[in-house]
Design a protein around this motif. Structure first.
Motif, PDB file in Angstrom:
ATOM      1  N   VAL A 107      58.575   1.949  38.175  1.00  0.00           N
ATOM      2  CA  VAL A 107      59.910   1.831  37.597  1.00  0.00           C
ATOM      3  C   VAL A 107      60.973   1.774  38.688  1.00  0.00           C
ATOM      4  CG1 VAL A 107      61.668   3.039  36.227  1.00  0.00           C
ATOM      5  CG2 VAL A 107      59.324   2.861  35.380  1.00  0.00           C
ATOM      6  N   THR A 108      60.861   2.622  39.707  1.00  0.00           N
ATOM      7  CA  THR A 108      61.846   2.610  40.795  1.00  0.00           C
ATOM      8  C   THR A 108      61.874   1.257  41.495  1.00  0.00           C
ATOM      9  OG1 THR A 108      61.576   4.996  41.155  1.00  0.00           O
ATOM     10  CG2 THR A 108      62.541   3.713  42.951  1.00  0.00           C
ATOM     11  N   LEU A 109      60.708   0.732  41.820  1.00  0.00           N
ATOM     12  CA  LEU A 109      60.634  -0.556  42.506  1.00  0.00           C
ATOM     13  C   LEU A 109      61.164  -1.686  41.638  1.00  0.00           C
ATOM     14  CD1 LEU A 109      59.671  -2.228  44.956  1.00  0.00           C
ATOM     15  CD2 LEU A 109      57.429  -2.383  43.844  1.00  0.00           C
ATOM     16  N   MET A 110      60.665  -1.793  40.414  1.00  0.00           N
ATOM     17  CA  MET A 110      61.038  -2.912  39.554  1.00  0.00           C
ATOM     18  C   MET A 110      62.463  -2.787  39.023  1.00  0.00           C
ATOM     19  SD  MET A 110      58.603  -4.940  39.765  1.00  0.00           S
ATOM     20  CE  MET A 110      59.304  -6.105  38.594  1.00  0.00           C
ATOM     21  N   GLN A 111      62.920  -1.575  38.778  1.00  0.00           N
ATOM     22  CA  GLN A 111      64.295  -1.397  38.314  1.00  0.00           C
ATOM     23  C   GLN A 111      65.290  -1.902  39.346  1.00  0.00           C
ATOM     24  OE1 GLN A 111      65.292   2.638  37.199  1.00  0.00           O
ATOM     25  NE2 GLN A 111      67.484   2.251  37.243  1.00  0.00           N
ATOM     26  N   ASN A 112      65.031  -1.599  40.606  1.00  0.00           N
ATOM     27  CA  ASN A 112      65.944  -2.044  41.654  1.00  0.00           C
ATOM     28  C   ASN A 112      65.804  -3.540  41.926  1.00  0.00           C
ATOM     29  OD1 ASN A 112      67.484   0.333  43.151  1.00  0.00           O
ATOM     30  ND2 ASN A 112      65.522   1.123  42.459  1.00  0.00           N
TER      31      ASN A 112
ATOM     32  N   LEU B  55      67.570   6.558  44.522  1.00  0.00           N
ATOM     33  CA  LEU B  55      67.485   8.001  44.300  1.00  0.00           C
ATOM     34  C   LEU B  55      67.576   8.333  42.812  1.00  0.00           C
ATOM     35  CD1 LEU B  55      67.206  10.540  46.069  1.00  0.00           C
ATOM     36  CD2 LEU B  55      69.676  10.828  45.881  1.00  0.00           C
ATOM     37  N   LEU B  56      68.536   7.741  42.111  1.00  0.00           N
ATOM     38  CA  LEU B  56      68.701   8.038  40.690  1.00  0.00           C
ATOM     39  C   LEU B  56      67.513   7.546  39.860  1.00  0.00           C
ATOM     40  CD1 LEU B  56      72.503   7.305  40.088  1.00  0.00           C
ATOM     41  CD2 LEU B  56      71.369   9.521  40.367  1.00  0.00           C
ATOM     42  N   SER B  57      67.032   6.342  40.168  1.00  0.00           N
ATOM     43  CA  SER B  57      65.906   5.807  39.402  1.00  0.00           C
ATOM     44  C   SER B  57      64.628   6.594  39.674  1.00  0.00           C
ATOM     45  CB  SER B  57      65.705   4.320  39.726  1.00  0.00           C
ATOM     46  OG  SER B  57      65.455   4.129  41.097  1.00  0.00           O
ATOM     47  N   MET B  58      64.445   7.046  40.910  1.00  0.00           N
ATOM     48  CA  MET B  58      63.246   7.802  41.238  1.00  0.00           C
ATOM     49  C   MET B  58      63.251   9.161  40.549  1.00  0.00           C
ATOM     50  SD  MET B  58      61.941   9.094  44.955  1.00  0.00           S
ATOM     51  CE  MET B  58      63.323  10.238  45.000  1.00  0.00           C
ATOM     52  N   ILE B  59      64.381   9.872  40.615  1.00  0.00           N
ATOM     53  CA  ILE B  59      64.461  11.181  39.976  1.00  0.00           C
ATOM     54  C   ILE B  59      64.356  11.046  38.458  1.00  0.00           C
ATOM     55  CG2 ILE B  59      65.975  13.157  39.548  1.00  0.00           C
ATOM     56  CD1 ILE B  59      67.065  12.804  42.374  1.00  0.00           C
ATOM     57  N   GLY B  60      65.067  10.068  37.901  1.00  0.00           N
ATOM     58  CA  GLY B  60      65.021   9.873  36.459  1.00  0.00           C
ATOM     59  C   GLY B  60      63.645   9.516  35.950  1.00  0.00           C
ATOM     60  N   SER B  61      62.928   8.664  36.680  1.00  0.00           N
ATOM     61  CA  SER B  61      61.598   8.256  36.235  1.00  0.00           C
ATOM     62  C   SER B  61      60.563   9.366  36.403  1.00  0.00           C
ATOM     63  CB  SER B  61      61.148   6.998  36.987  1.00  0.00           C
ATOM     64  OG  SER B  61      61.173   7.204  38.389  1.00  0.00           O
TER      65      SER B  61
ATOM     66  N   ILE C 179      54.844   1.365  28.162  1.00  0.00           N
ATOM     67  CA  ILE C 179      55.946   2.319  28.324  1.00  0.00           C
ATOM     68  C   ILE C 179      56.820   1.932  29.519  1.00  0.00           C
ATOM     69  CG2 ILE C 179      56.527   4.735  28.771  1.00  0.00           C
ATOM     70  CD1 ILE C 179      53.870   5.485  27.427  1.00  0.00           C
ATOM     71  N   ILE C 180      56.188   1.523  30.603  1.00  0.00           N
ATOM     72  CA  ILE C 180      56.934   1.119  31.801  1.00  0.00           C
ATOM     73  C   ILE C 180      57.829  -0.076  31.496  1.00  0.00           C
ATOM     74  CG2 ILE C 180      56.670   0.080  34.089  1.00  0.00           C
ATOM     75  CD1 ILE C 180      54.220   1.872  34.491  1.00  0.00           C
ATOM     76  N   LEU C 181      57.288  -1.079  30.798  1.00  0.00           N
ATOM     77  CA  LEU C 181      58.096  -2.255  30.443  1.00  0.00           C
ATOM     78  C   LEU C 181      59.292  -1.862  29.571  1.00  0.00           C
ATOM     79  CD1 LEU C 181      55.561  -5.132  29.664  1.00  0.00           C
ATOM     80  CD2 LEU C 181      57.049  -4.870  31.657  1.00  0.00           C
ATOM     81  N   THR C 182      59.057  -0.968  28.631  1.00  0.00           N
ATOM     82  CA  THR C 182      60.140  -0.531  27.748  1.00  0.00           C
ATOM     83  C   THR C 182      61.233   0.171  28.536  1.00  0.00           C
ATOM     84  OG1 THR C 182      58.524  -0.224  25.976  1.00  0.00           O
ATOM     85  CG2 THR C 182      60.675   0.800  25.680  1.00  0.00           C
ATOM     86  N   ASP C 183      60.850   1.045  29.446  1.00  0.00           N
ATOM     87  CA  ASP C 183      61.847   1.778  30.227  1.00  0.00           C
ATOM     88  C   ASP C 183      62.597   0.847  31.177  1.00  0.00           C
ATOM     89  OD1 ASP C 183      62.775   4.587  30.513  1.00  0.00           O
ATOM     90  OD2 ASP C 183      62.326   4.241  32.625  1.00  0.00           O
ATOM     91  N   LEU C 184      61.907  -0.142  31.731  1.00  0.00           N
ATOM     92  CA  LEU C 184      62.576  -1.118  32.590  1.00  0.00           C
ATOM     93  C   LEU C 184      63.633  -1.900  31.814  1.00  0.00           C
ATOM     94  CD1 LEU C 184      59.631  -2.545  34.742  1.00  0.00           C
ATOM     95  CD2 LEU C 184      61.592  -1.217  35.554  1.00  0.00           C
TER      96      LEU C 184
END
Length: 289
Positions: A75-80, A216-222, A157-162
């Motif tokens: 999620v951190t990688l793909m979100q960014n 940082l935010l995406s990593m902590i949140g995920s 789940i990962i796709l949904t969160d992304l």
């Protein structure tokens, strides 16, 4: 002297609230993680490291740890990646860019629980949109039971969160792009630099502060994911999508309060161990404009 101290008074209410509702419960929880606190306990007793010894023997917690780390990394990688791509596209002079920005950001303001229930219907094996579309275009072989098949449940789940969080990263990157001097981009373009060269040498280095915030935010949140997993799979099928917070919820629901608090402390330490080095490393590469 008076002018220097006066603004500090405004921070006292916020500090009092932070101390009362965050620091104090954290310290109390840390203490209870060393006790045998449970629903049947007549008296809470200190039991040292027993909870921590037990949790490291638990195979279900190992599964939760692996799933949490996989979820957080992807999620951190793909979100960014998606957020940066959307920001670069929507930073151009497009006619509908404001509308598109709103559309991509909108999922982030919707409660994760609501999104979870929507996607439960979308992923339904018989009546869901995903399998219906695959059947309609002749790809019925690819239709799956997305939330009940261990091979695809965590991926779904990962796709949904992304889909939910990519718009937030987009907004942060868009804010960073506004602070890059346009004359710097224009001068490099006049000197013959191609878009990739401008991005690599100018845009991306100057986006370092935005990248630090987003990562940082995406990593902590995920790493603290709960609602999405709980609504979509409840940690199943079996325990194949179990994450830290679904495991903690399970322990609290069975009345093992001290043990569950110990697991929560472990998650806190894990987030700190991962987050602090990442923050320090990324702050080093930030470029002062």
């Amino acid at each position: 002297m008076g002018k220097t101290k006066y603004p500090l008074y405004f921070s006292f209410p916020a500090l009092a609230v932070f101390l009362l509702f965050f620091i104090t419960p954290t310290l109390i929880g840390f203490y209870y993680s060393f006790t045998d606190w449970n629903i049947n306990a007549v008296q809470i007793r200190f039991n040292g490291l027993d909870n921590y010894i037990e949790l490291f023997k638990e195979p279900r917690l190992k599964t939760a740890l692996i799933n949490t780390l996989i979820f957080a990394a992807v999620v951190t990688l793909m979100q960014n990646f998606l957020g940066l791509g959307l920001a670069l596209i929507l930073n151009e002079a497009l006619k509908l860019r404001n509308l598109l920005r709103m559309i991509f950001f909108l999922p982030y303001v919707i409660a994760p629980i609501v999104i979870g229930y929507i996607f439960r219907a979308i992923y339904h094996p018989e009546h869901g949109i995903v399998n219906t579309v695959l059947d309609a275009v002749g790809l019925h072989v690819m239709a799956q039971d997305w939330l009940n098949d261990p091979k695809y449940a965590l991926f779904s789940i990962i796709l949904t969160d992304l889909w939910r969080v990519a718009g937030f990263s987009m907004v942060v990157y868009l804010a960073g792009l506004q602070f890059i001097p346009k004359d710097l981009i224009e001068s490099s373009s006049m000197d013959g630099a191609q878009y990739w060269q401008r991005f690599r040498s100018i845009i991306f280095p100057l986006l370092a502060p935005a990248l630090t915030v987003n990562v940082l935010l995406s990593m902590i949140g995920s790493m603290k994911v709960f609602e999405m997993v709980m609504v979509l799979t409840e940690g199943g099928p079996g325990y194949t999508t179990e994450v830290f917070y679904t495991y903690i919820r399970g322990m609290f629901s069975t009345g093992l309060f001290g043990y569950a608090t110990a697991v929560n402390v472990v998650l806190f330490v894990l987030v700190t161990i991962v987050g602090v080095p990442v923050l320090m490393a990324m702050k080093k590469r930030e470029v002062e404009m």
